[in-house]
Scaffold this motif. Sequence first.
Motif, mmCIF file in Angstrom:
data_model
loop_
_atom_site.group_PDB
_atom_site.id
_atom_site.type_symbol
_atom_site.label_atom_id
_atom_site.label_comp_id
_atom_site.label_asym_id
_atom_site.label_seq_id
_atom_site.Cartn_x
_atom_site.Cartn_y
_atom_site.Cartn_z
ATOM 1 N N GLU A 46 0.818 -1.205 0.000
ATOM 2 C CA GLU A 46 0.000 0.000 0.000
ATOM 3 C C GLU A 46 0.856 1.260 0.000
ATOM 4 O OE1 GLU A 46 -2.375 0.878 3.415
ATOM 5 O OE2 GLU A 46 -0.885 0.166 4.854
ATOM 6 N N VAL A 48 2.058 4.897 1.058
ATOM 7 C CA VAL A 48 2.158 5.593 2.334
ATOM 8 C C VAL A 48 2.308 7.098 2.107
ATOM 9 C CG1 VAL A 48 3.518 5.877 4.437
ATOM 10 C CG2 VAL A 48 3.188 3.592 3.463
ATOM 11 N N TYR A 60 -0.057 11.964 1.131
ATOM 12 C CA TYR A 60 -0.085 10.925 2.148
ATOM 13 C C TYR A 60 -1.371 10.121 2.055
ATOM 14 C CZ TYR A 60 3.602 13.776 4.253
ATOM 15 O OH TYR A 60 4.755 14.492 4.474
ATOM 16 N N THR A 61 -1.284 8.871 2.448
ATOM 17 C CA THR A 61 -2.506 8.115 2.607
ATOM 18 C C THR A 61 -3.181 8.553 3.905
ATOM 19 O OG1 THR A 61 -3.439 5.893 2.531
ATOM 20 C CG2 THR A 61 -1.478 6.178 3.878
ATOM 21 N N GLY A 62 -4.493 8.393 3.970
ATOM 22 C CA GLY A 62 -5.241 8.942 5.089
ATOM 23 C C GLY A 62 -4.843 8.412 6.454
ATOM 24 N N SER A 63 -4.451 7.150 6.519
ATOM 25 C CA SER A 63 -4.164 6.545 7.815
ATOM 26 C C SER A 63 -2.882 7.069 8.466
ATOM 27 C CB SER A 63 -4.084 5.024 7.673
ATOM 28 O OG SER A 63 -3.023 4.663 6.820
ATOM 29 N N VAL A 64 -2.021 7.732 7.689
ATOM 30 C CA VAL A 64 -0.785 8.260 8.261
ATOM 31 C C VAL A 64 -0.764 9.784 8.277
ATOM 32 C CG1 VAL A 64 0.428 6.227 7.400
ATOM 33 C CG2 VAL A 64 0.633 8.378 6.147
ATOM 34 N N GLN A 65 -1.760 10.396 7.670
ATOM 35 C CA GLN A 65 -1.826 11.865 7.620
ATOM 36 C C GLN A 65 -1.744 12.440 9.037
ATOM 37 O OE1 GLN A 65 -2.620 13.554 4.427
ATOM 38 N NE2 GLN A 65 -1.895 15.366 5.501
ATOM 39 N N ARG A 67 0.651 12.079 11.090
ATOM 40 C CA ARG A 67 1.613 11.326 11.916
ATOM 41 C C ARG A 67 2.953 11.140 11.193
ATOM 42 N NH1 ARG A 67 0.681 6.116 13.140
ATOM 43 N NH2 ARG A 67 -0.559 5.703 11.264
ATOM 44 N N LYS A 87 1.633 3.043 15.465
ATOM 45 C CA LYS A 87 0.611 2.100 15.916
ATOM 46 C C LYS A 87 1.014 0.694 15.472
ATOM 47 C CE LYS A 87 -2.934 5.613 15.060
ATOM 48 N NZ LYS A 87 -4.200 5.921 14.333
ATOM 49 N N GLU A 89 -0.589 -1.336 13.789
ATOM 50 C CA GLU A 89 -0.997 -1.542 12.398
ATOM 51 C C GLU A 89 -0.055 -0.888 11.387
ATOM 52 O OE1 GLU A 89 -2.882 -0.368 14.918
ATOM 53 O OE2 GLU A 89 -4.241 1.238 14.216
ATOM 54 N N ASP A 90 0.916 -0.117 11.850
ATOM 55 C CA ASP A 90 1.944 0.433 10.969
ATOM 56 C C ASP A 90 3.061 -0.576 10.703
ATOM 57 O OD1 ASP A 90 1.597 3.551 12.700
ATOM 58 O OD2 ASP A 90 0.796 3.051 10.716
#
Length: 124
Positions: A46, A48, A60-65, A67, A87, A89-90
């Motif tokens: 995926e 990043v 950035y992808t939303g899950s890391v925006q 951070r 996290k 999940e990272d």
Amino acid sequence: QVQLVESGGGLVQAGGSLRLSCAASGREPSKYPMGWFRQAPGKEREFVAAISWSGVNTQYTGSVQGRFTTSRDNAENTVYLQMNSLKPEDSAVYYCAANFYNRTSYRADDYIYWGQGTQVTVSS
């Protein structure tokens, strides 16, 4: 040809930080927009983050925006990924890649040179 070597991965507790580096060598590596991807076991690779060749534009992808932050030092031919508030999940193997096209992109197919990856493991 451009060669890419990632470093900086490791084991960190949740909430911690890591900074990944991607050292580029070969033909004019600073001219390429760059990207970061990751792949966890059993999951698809995926997107990043991505950065333009100048460093002005990032994506950035939303899950890391908020951070993660990507940056680059063209004088050193190095791209960075600063990862904060990590996290579990990272956790994944993180890859840097050089983009064939003169724009940032989340599409893996747009990238023609890839590093070997560096493992990031975040414990809970």
